[in-house]
Design an enzyme around this catalytic site. Sequence first.
Site: not given
Length: 305
Positions: A125, A177
């Site tokens: 990764s 949010k």
Amino acid sequence: MKKRVGGSKLKLILLTVAVTLFAAFVIIPFFFSLFFDGAKLGNVALIPIEGAITGTGEKELGALTVSSEDIVSFIEDADKNPQVKVLLLEINSPGGSAVASDEIASAVKKSNKPVVALIREAGASGGYWVASASDYVIANRMSITGSIGVLSSYLEFSGLMEKYGVGYEQLTAGEYKDMGAPFKKLSEQERKIMQNKLDMIHQYFIEGVAVNRGLEVSQVEALATGEFFLGVEALELGLVDALGDKNTAEEFVKKSYGLKKVDYILYQHQPGFLESLSTVFSDFYFSIGEGIGSMFIRQHTGVWM
């Protein structure tokens, strides 16, 4: 009275041992680094990248981490050092923060000196993203390599809360949010938004590897399933240049860059006095706490590779 005397002697012995350990592992190493870590002599900068890659190297329980700030600083310092001819990144990392990995990879590409990457146990990764940015990649034949993918995860407690009658109330200014809050399930729209962000970062990763390795984007896309490859497989797929170990890297460096011998300058994080003191006490705390049984819940708020 005899018991009191015996107890006092035991306390004195324990205090003496504690002071000795403190001096051996904190004070002496601190002053040694202070007075003897001045001029850096050698022709190859050895920069270990070991553990999960984070922005500041914040410690995680039971996991080794490395700071992108430190590694970028080491690369820049080695690049400016006239003694250094080649940089060798010794990578043993499963990945980490997408931003932190990109910061290191960018610093590698900006280096004016050759950079060689050696993947030992793992260069996966974000760890592989960093390795791919170097000029030459060597991997152990059994190393974990590649894993070109991105993830973002969090623990979700809404089912448990509903079972025990616990409600979740939150006021927000902005519809999304509180997206990803662990106290509610993602809506379908929120899931689409999150997936879109991950897909964008994944594409950056794919395009970066393609450019770094001189491959077609389509070639990397075919490999970018998140699957990891053994070093021997990675060589066949064009993700690394050679198989081997540190000796292999040394021979390559000498032959390719005209060095008669390799003298390493080790670049690694040197903890300050207070940091060393903190580490000693924290290690002691967790050592005596082993077996008692504790559960730690960690929520990843970033995007990891």
